[in-house]
Design a protein around this motif. Structure first.
Motif, PDB file in Angstrom:
ATOM      1  N   GLY A  82       0.798  -1.213   0.000  1.00  0.00           N
ATOM      2  CA  GLY A  82       0.000   0.000   0.000  1.00  0.00           C
ATOM      3  C   GLY A  82       0.831   1.263   0.000  1.00  0.00           C
ATOM      4  N   SER A  83       0.168   2.365  -0.347  1.00  0.00           N
ATOM      5  CA  SER A  83       0.812   3.683  -0.384  1.00  0.00           C
ATOM      6  C   SER A  83      -0.260   4.729  -0.636  1.00  0.00           C
ATOM      7  N   GLY A  84       0.146   5.978  -0.536  1.00  0.00           N
ATOM      8  CA  GLY A  84      -0.775   7.050  -0.864  1.00  0.00           C
ATOM      9  C   GLY A  84      -1.162   7.033  -2.324  1.00  0.00           C
ATOM     10  N   ASP A  85      -0.216   6.665  -3.199  1.00  0.00           N
ATOM     11  CA  ASP A  85      -0.508   6.612  -4.635  1.00  0.00           C
ATOM     12  C   ASP A  85      -1.532   5.530  -4.950  1.00  0.00           C
ATOM     13  N   LEU A  86      -1.414   4.376  -4.260  1.00  0.00           N
ATOM     14  CA  LEU A  86      -2.370   3.286  -4.481  1.00  0.00           C
ATOM     15  C   LEU A  86      -3.717   3.572  -3.826  1.00  0.00           C
ATOM     16  N   GLY A  87      -3.693   4.402  -2.755  1.00  0.00           N
ATOM     17  CA  GLY A  87      -4.943   4.743  -2.086  1.00  0.00           C
ATOM     18  C   GLY A  87      -5.411   3.707  -1.091  1.00  0.00           C
ATOM     19  N   TYR A  88      -4.520   2.811  -0.700  1.00  0.00           N
ATOM     20  CA  TYR A  88      -4.905   1.837   0.325  1.00  0.00           C
ATOM     21  C   TYR A  88      -3.681   1.412   1.126  1.00  0.00           C
ATOM     22  N   SER A  89      -3.947   0.856   2.298  1.00  0.00           N
ATOM     23  CA  SER A  89      -2.900   0.307   3.162  1.00  0.00           C
ATOM     24  C   SER A  89      -3.329  -1.081   3.597  1.00  0.00           C
ATOM     25  N   ILE A  90      -2.405  -2.035   3.474  1.00  0.00           N
ATOM     26  CA  ILE A  90      -2.641  -3.387   3.972  1.00  0.00           C
ATOM     27  C   ILE A  90      -1.521  -3.697   4.963  1.00  0.00           C
ATOM     28  N   PHE A  91      -1.880  -3.933   6.208  1.00  0.00           N
ATOM     29  CA  PHE A  91      -0.878  -4.162   7.239  1.00  0.00           C
ATOM     30  C   PHE A  91      -1.207  -5.412   8.042  1.00  0.00           C
ATOM     31  N   LYS A  92      -0.166  -5.962   8.645  1.00  0.00           N
ATOM     32  CA  LYS A  92      -0.308  -7.191   9.434  1.00  0.00           C
ATOM     33  C   LYS A  92      -0.141  -6.868  10.913  1.00  0.00           C
ATOM     34  N   ARG A  93      -1.092  -7.337  11.717  1.00  0.00           N
ATOM     35  CA  ARG A  93      -0.966  -7.307  13.174  1.00  0.00           C
ATOM     36  C   ARG A  93      -0.734  -8.752  13.623  1.00  0.00           C
ATOM     37  N   VAL A 106      -5.140  -6.528   7.893  1.00  0.00           N
ATOM     38  CA  VAL A 106      -6.146  -5.468   7.778  1.00  0.00           C
ATOM     39  C   VAL A 106      -5.876  -4.671   6.510  1.00  0.00           C
ATOM     40  N   GLY A 107      -6.913  -4.462   5.715  1.00  0.00           N
ATOM     41  CA  GLY A 107      -6.816  -3.629   4.519  1.00  0.00           C
ATOM     42  C   GLY A 107      -7.756  -2.446   4.626  1.00  0.00           C
ATOM     43  N   LEU A 108      -7.257  -1.230   4.378  1.00  0.00           N
ATOM     44  CA  LEU A 108      -8.068  -0.018   4.448  1.00  0.00           C
ATOM     45  C   LEU A 108      -7.927   0.752   3.139  1.00  0.00           C
ATOM     46  N   ASN A 109      -9.065   1.096   2.546  1.00  0.00           N
ATOM     47  CA  ASN A 109      -9.099   1.716   1.223  1.00  0.00           C
ATOM     48  C   ASN A 109      -9.736   3.101   1.300  1.00  0.00           C
ATOM     49  N   ILE A 110      -9.042   4.119   0.768  1.00  0.00           N
ATOM     50  CA  ILE A 110      -9.605   5.473   0.758  1.00  0.00           C
ATOM     51  C   ILE A 110     -10.021   5.893  -0.642  1.00  0.00           C
ATOM     52  N   ASN A 111      -9.968   4.979  -1.600  1.00  0.00           N
ATOM     53  CA  ASN A 111     -10.419   5.274  -2.960  1.00  0.00           C
ATOM     54  C   ASN A 111     -11.944   5.335  -3.025  1.00  0.00           C
ATOM     55  N   THR A 112     -12.440   6.082  -3.968  1.00  0.00           N
ATOM     56  CA  THR A 112     -13.894   6.193  -4.137  1.00  0.00           C
ATOM     57  C   THR A 112     -14.471   4.979  -4.853  1.00  0.00           C
TER      58      THR A 112
END
Length: 672
Positions: free
Chosen positions: A559-570, A579-585
């Motif tokens: 993920g990155s700001g350019d991709l518009g999402y973050s996928i992280f591992k806890r 966990v995946g979080l998407n800020i794209n429309t």
């Protein structure tokens, strides 16, 4: 003179000089030793005791010192080494109190731990002692029991939540107009009790309620201008009497019923407390204002309750340290540096543990502590010590404006607070949904490493003292941003603090004295609320993996700001959550590697769907758009993957066939 005689005389003279030199040099030493006490005589003896002597990582204990100091040597500092229990090597003990509360890191092994204590005098001499503490395994009480760092906190203003008993709406006969936002609205203990099922279904396990003590009754507005709303102490931070419940909220029986009903659902109660100040009109100088023109203004009898405990106008003149010895917003300030005043203030607050204890034996569990930075440290040390003596498992989260994991203002791992409110997190959430994913993710990974169960933080995105999240964002209709921000908050390490109404997507400005951010809970907006359903899903996921989210590591997968999402591992021990979080429309596909070995099926806790894992341990998931929650939470499936039965069946057939073939071959070889 012959040479031998000369040498003899010279030798004699040298011996004489040596004798006199030795004698002469020893004279000052002899007199010094006679005049000054020996090191043994000035030795300060330290006796250290820990109570209780055995605790788990979810409890605290108090280290108490007795110092035998026959020569009255002045002690400059006292320190304890807490590395054996996961703490700091040099933790300062208040020289006035000679006591400190001790916490235990959850990674500490069970057994007897030695805690070295060092006292340093003004000459630089060190005097040593030690204490013993036994660390015991954590004993859970029922399936609903949880650790302090696993608290999921719901913050509500009692008056604004739900009116369960209209008979106590105006106990003093003031004649409130509920159209005035600064007036009491009727919320009470019975109202919270009636809505416990709502909170239980939401998934929170801790309810933080505003201060319950009796507050000043009069309208404190400073103008009679018609457009200025009357402003009363509905929030609870302007105490009139620390010994009594606020009658607007109900009776002690009502309060006990709330505590019992919460306990029956596995929920704990956190009370908000104030040690810094009283309500307006209660200091000695305020008697001059009591001319009968202000209805319900505090009386002389009310002021007598605080006689000698509050700073007068004369005391406030010329004060340099106004943060501690000044008046916050003009509120009467306790002289807590006076030991007698300090003890009375502490007694008023700690008594609520006994007063809250129900006939069933349940009581309050935690305090949220107001205006921490405006009270000197000795009071916080003493307060924490007294609470620990009463209830070792009792915990406190402090409010010191601006505190965050990079700067806890000195209140954590020091014997004062168990947790602090994180004033930075709302900025992380706001920046994340605006696109600064890389920066925020880097900050949250660093934040993750700064916390443990003895030093944790409560992350919030809205509060009663600041504008709500969507108002700060400037996008009041952007419910998607609220949902993604909530996912970031709830899946982060620390204690999520959900301000009432955030789960409905409310907005409101921190505009004194109207405070649109403190509106009545709109119960008519519950049904079909997409934000509420989102909160339930994400909180439920956290509840299923409490240790992962409370203690686990955090690493960016993709993920990155350019991709518009973050996928992280806890991850914690042998458990992992992606966990995946998407800020794209728009919904977005993402492919990445997962840490689940040969597992072929994962489950998305957010929507219940399964996700297949490729042979090279990769998955491709569709992240929903931000307006649709923008959240994916992947875990290893508890169920066997589809087709697993037949796979295992054929493996067994194959193994069996090989066994039979081997037996036949062995028999033929043996027969030859």
């Amino acid at each position: 003179m012959c040479a031998n005689t000369y040498r003899q005389k010279l030798a004699i003279l040298m011996v004489v000089f040596m004798i006199f030199g030795s004698f002469g040099s020893s004279l000052p030493m002899a007199f010094a030793e006679e005049d000054a006490p020996s090191q043994e005589e000035v030795q300060v003896k330290i006796k250290a005791d820990v109570s209780p002597g055995e605790i788990s990582y979810n409890e605290n204990a108090v280290l108490e010192l007795e110092i035998e100091n026959g020569e009255d040597v002045e002690i400059r500092g006292i320190y304890v080494d807490l590395t054996e229990v996961g703490g700091e090597e040099k933790v300062e003990i208040d020289t006035e109190l000679k006591e400190i509360t001790i916490a235990v890191d959850y990674a500490t092994t069970s057994g007897v731990k030695i805690l070295p204590v060092t006292a340093t005098d003004t000459d630089g001499n060190q005097h040593n002692g030690e204490a013993e503490l036994t660390v015991a395994p954590r004993q859970f009480v029922g399936e609903a029991d949880f650790d302090w760092d696993q608290a999921i906190i719901y913050h509500l203003l009692t008056d604004r939540f739900f009116n369960g008993d209209p008979s106590n709406d105006d106990p003093y006969g003031v004649g409130y107009d509920k159209d005035d936002p600064g007036a009491y609205q009727g919320g009470d203990f019975k109202g919270i009790t009636k809505k416990l099922d709502y909170l239980d279904e939401l998934g929170v396990n801790t309810i933080w309620i505003s201060p319950v003590v009796e507050n000043i009754v009069h309208d404190v507005r400073h103008s009679d201008t018609p457009h200025i709303t009357p402003y009363y102490g509905y929030h609870g931070y302007w105490a009139l009497n620390f010994d009594e419940l606020n009658p607007h909220f109900g009776t002690m029986e009502d309060f006990h019923q709330l505590i019992d009903e919460a306990d029956a659902r596995g929920m704990k109660i956190m009370l908000d407390v104030v040690l810094n100040h009283t309500g307006y009109g209660l200091k000695e100088d305020d008697a001059a204002l009591d001319d009968g023109s202000i209805p319900f203004f505090p009386s002389d009898e009310d002021r007598q309750r605080f006689d000698g405990m509050l700073r007068t106008n004369e005391m406030l003149r010329g004060v340099v340290d106004r943060e501690i010895k000044g008046e916050l917003a003009g509120l009467p300030d306790f002289i807590t540096e006076d030991p007698k005043v300090r003890q009375q203030v502490i007694d008023w607050q700690t008594q609520w543990i006994e007063m809250s204890t129900t006939p069933n034996g349940n009581t309050i569990d935690y305090f949220r502590v107001d205006t921490v930075k405006h009270v000197e440290d000795t009071t916080w040390f003493a307060f924490k010590n007294e609470l620990t003596k009463k209830m070792p498992e009792f915990k406190m989260i402090g409010e010191s404006w601006g505190s965050n994991p990079n700067n806890d203002h000195g209140y954590l791992n020091s014997g004062m607070m168990d947790s602090m409110l994180d004033f930075n997190f709302k900025n992380h959430a706001r920046n994340f949904v605006r696109g600064s994913i890389n920066t925020v993710e880097s900050s949250l990974q660093q934040r993750n490493e700064l916390m443990d169960n003895t030093k944790t933080f409560g992350q919030f995105i809205s509060s009663h003292d600041e504008s709500r999240f969507l108002t700060e964002l400037g996008q009041e209709e952007n419910l998607g941003a609220q949902m993604v921000a909530a996912s970031l908050q709830i899946t982060a390490k620390g204690q999520p603090v959900i301000y009432y109404g955030d789960e409905l997507g409310l907005y409101g400005e921190d505009n004194h004295p109207y405070y649109d951010n403190r509106q009545n809970m709109p119960w008519d907006e519950i049904e079909g609320n997409v934000v509420l359903e989102h909160y339930k899903k994400v909180i439920n996921a956290r509840q299923k993996f409490p240790e992962v989210f409370a203690r686990g590591s955090r690493n960016l997968v993709e993920g990155s700001g350019d991709l518009g999402y973050s996928i992280f591992k806890r991850a914690y021990e042998d458990e992992s959550v992606i966990v995946g979080l998407n800020i794209n429309t728009e919904e977005t596909d993402a492919t990445f590697e997962v840490p689940y070995g040969r597992r072929t099926t994962l489950v998305n806790l957010y929507n219940g769907e399964t996700v297949n894992v490729s042979r090279n341990n990769e998955v491709t998931v569709t992240l929903p758009s931000m307006d649709n929650g923008g959240t994916v939470i992947l875990v290893a499936s508890d169920e066997e993957p589809e087709g697993a039965f037949w796979t295992y069946f054929y493996i067994l057939i194959g193994v069996g066939a090989l066994g039979i073939a081997g037996a036949v071959i062995y028999k033929r070889v043996k027969s030859k």
